[in-house]
Motif scaffolding. Sequence first.
Motif, PDB file in Angstrom:
ATOM      1  N   ASP A   1      -5.548  -5.066   6.519  1.00 27.18           N
ATOM      2  CA  ASP A   1      -6.210  -5.704   5.106  1.00 27.18           C
ATOM      3  C   ASP A   1      -4.922  -5.391   4.042  1.00 27.18           C
ATOM      4  O   ASP A   1      -4.978  -6.158   3.288  1.00 27.18           O
ATOM      5  CB  ASP A   1      -7.479  -4.877   4.746  1.00 27.18           C
ATOM      6  CG  ASP A   1      -8.503  -5.387   5.747  1.00 27.18           C
ATOM      7  OD1 ASP A   1      -8.496  -6.470   6.136  1.00 27.18           O
ATOM      8  OD2 ASP A   1      -9.221  -4.360   6.089  1.00 27.18           O
ATOM      9  N   VAL A   2      -4.592  -4.230   3.939  1.00 31.27           N
ATOM     10  CA  VAL A   2      -3.783  -3.625   2.861  1.00 31.27           C
ATOM     11  C   VAL A   2      -2.510  -2.761   3.594  1.00 31.27           C
ATOM     12  O   VAL A   2      -3.086  -1.966   4.519  1.00 31.27           O
ATOM     13  CB  VAL A   2      -4.451  -3.202   1.792  1.00 31.27           C
ATOM     14  CG1 VAL A   2      -3.467  -2.473   0.813  1.00 31.27           C
ATOM     15  CG2 VAL A   2      -5.342  -4.045   1.084  1.00 31.27           C
TER      16      VAL A   2
ATOM     17  N   THR B   1       1.557  -1.100  -7.875  1.00 28.37           N
ATOM     18  CA  THR B   1       1.692   0.381  -7.589  1.00 28.37           C
ATOM     19  C   THR B   1       0.723   1.053  -8.676  1.00 28.37           C
ATOM     20  O   THR B   1       0.469   0.841  -9.767  1.00 28.37           O
ATOM     21  CB  THR B   1       3.272   0.629  -8.260  1.00 28.37           C
ATOM     22  OG1 THR B   1       4.022  -0.101  -7.248  1.00 28.37           O
ATOM     23  CG2 THR B   1       3.681   2.178  -8.296  1.00 28.37           C
ATOM     24  N   VAL B   2       0.122   2.062  -7.947  1.00 27.81           N
ATOM     25  CA  VAL B   2      -0.691   3.006  -8.747  1.00 27.81           C
ATOM     26  C   VAL B   2      -0.141   4.445  -8.628  1.00 27.81           C
ATOM     27  O   VAL B   2       0.342   4.937  -7.568  1.00 27.81           O
ATOM     28  CB  VAL B   2      -2.228   2.977  -8.063  1.00 27.81           C
ATOM     29  CG1 VAL B   2      -2.877   1.707  -8.343  1.00 27.81           C
ATOM     30  CG2 VAL B   2      -2.180   3.404  -6.586  1.00 27.81           C
TER      31      VAL B   2
ATOM     32  N   MET C   1       1.923   5.044  -5.416  1.00 26.58           N
ATOM     33  CA  MET C   1       1.704   4.351  -4.062  1.00 26.58           C
ATOM     34  C   MET C   1       1.756   2.920  -4.290  1.00 26.58           C
ATOM     35  O   MET C   1       1.162   2.354  -5.262  1.00 26.58           O
ATOM     36  CB  MET C   1       0.509   4.747  -3.662  1.00 26.58           C
ATOM     37  CG  MET C   1       0.288   4.349  -2.210  1.00 26.58           C
ATOM     38  SD  MET C   1      -1.317   4.992  -1.331  1.00 26.58           S
ATOM     39  CE  MET C   1      -2.516   4.721  -2.487  1.00 26.58           C
ATOM     40  N   GLN C   2       2.528   2.178  -3.418  1.00 27.58           N
ATOM     41  CA  GLN C   2       2.319   0.892  -3.540  1.00 27.58           C
ATOM     42  C   GLN C   2       1.423   0.348  -2.313  1.00 27.58           C
ATOM     43  O   GLN C   2       1.257   0.546  -1.273  1.00 27.58           O
ATOM     44  CB  GLN C   2       3.863   0.271  -3.025  1.00 27.58           C
ATOM     45  CG  GLN C   2       3.949  -1.262  -3.041  1.00 27.58           C
ATOM     46  CD  GLN C   2       5.459  -1.659  -2.513  1.00 27.58           C
ATOM     47  OE1 GLN C   2       5.916  -2.692  -2.743  1.00 27.58           O
ATOM     48  NE2 GLN C   2       6.135  -0.778  -1.860  1.00 27.58           N
ATOM     49  N   LEU C   3       0.581  -0.638  -2.827  1.00 32.38           N
ATOM     50  CA  LEU C   3      -0.517  -1.491  -2.032  1.00 32.38           C
ATOM     51  C   LEU C   3       0.143  -2.771  -2.154  1.00 32.38           C
ATOM     52  O   LEU C   3       0.560  -3.690  -3.020  1.00 32.38           O
ATOM     53  CB  LEU C   3      -1.749  -1.549  -2.669  1.00 32.38           C
ATOM     54  CG  LEU C   3      -2.250  -0.104  -3.188  1.00 32.38           C
ATOM     55  CD1 LEU C   3      -3.566  -0.038  -3.952  1.00 32.38           C
ATOM     56  CD2 LEU C   3      -2.319   0.599  -1.869  1.00 32.38           C
TER      57      LEU C   3
ATOM     58  N   LEU D   1      -6.169  -5.205  -7.051  1.00 33.39           N
ATOM     59  CA  LEU D   1      -6.596  -4.826  -8.159  1.00 33.39           C
ATOM     60  C   LEU D   1      -7.904  -3.736  -7.996  1.00 33.39           C
ATOM     61  O   LEU D   1      -8.114  -2.897  -8.771  1.00 33.39           O
ATOM     62  CB  LEU D   1      -6.932  -6.041  -8.996  1.00 33.39           C
ATOM     63  CG  LEU D   1      -5.703  -6.590  -9.596  1.00 33.39           C
ATOM     64  CD1 LEU D   1      -5.821  -7.919 -10.251  1.00 33.39           C
ATOM     65  CD2 LEU D   1      -4.701  -5.920 -10.385  1.00 33.39           C
ATOM     66  N   GLY D   2      -8.824  -4.228  -7.181  1.00 30.31           N
ATOM     67  CA  GLY D   2     -10.099  -3.205  -6.965  1.00 30.31           C
ATOM     68  C   GLY D   2      -9.952  -2.224  -6.426  1.00 30.31           C
ATOM     69  O   GLY D   2     -10.245  -1.296  -6.845  1.00 30.31           O
ATOM     70  N   LEU D   3      -8.992  -2.069  -5.220  1.00 26.94           N
ATOM     71  CA  LEU D   3      -8.525  -0.939  -4.733  1.00 26.94           C
ATOM     72  C   LEU D   3      -7.678  -0.104  -5.514  1.00 26.94           C
ATOM     73  O   LEU D   3      -7.821   1.119  -5.779  1.00 26.94           O
ATOM     74  CB  LEU D   3      -7.765  -1.157  -3.343  1.00 26.94           C
ATOM     75  CG  LEU D   3      -7.140  -0.178  -2.395  1.00 26.94           C
ATOM     76  CD1 LEU D   3      -8.231   0.758  -2.154  1.00 26.94           C
ATOM     77  CD2 LEU D   3      -6.437  -0.718  -1.384  1.00 26.94           C
TER      78      LEU D   3
END
Length: 157
Positions: free
Chosen positions: A73-74, A122-123, A136-138, A149-151
């Motif tokens: 998924d990600v 990145t968050v 952390m990169q998603l 964006l939701g995650l």
Amino acid sequence: MARYVQAVQWGLMVPEASAYHEQTLCSVPELYAADVRVLLEAGRRMTAVDYLRAQRTRTLMRQEWSRLMETVDVIAAPAVPVTAVPVGQESVTWPDGTVESVADAYVRLSAPANITGLPSLTVPVGEDHAGLPIGMQLIGPAGGDGVLLGLGQALER
């Protein structure tokens, strides 16, 4: 195809940036820092053969990453392999003795998403021992921007 990522990243990014900045680079080169100006000038000297080779490899990478994204998924991964380095530091020496330029280190982990066009985000996920932020990169599947964006929002909470 990981061994080709850096070559493809630079083989696409440098000549494309050079083309975008061509007029300004020719008319007022002093607006650019020396390191940026060198990259842009190098991009003007790359051959069409090299650029097309990078484009072909990008196509193969997109196909492989599309196949990968059918099974997950990600992807969660570090955003960069090192936190901020002191101003003026030009390279990073890794524990195995390998030396890498700071520019290469900073773009290396985001290059797959950049090359393939997959959405990434990145968050912030904490700080290192010196208080510098860690990201952390998603990476999600094509069209998966909303999921990322939701995650990302959930992780920041």
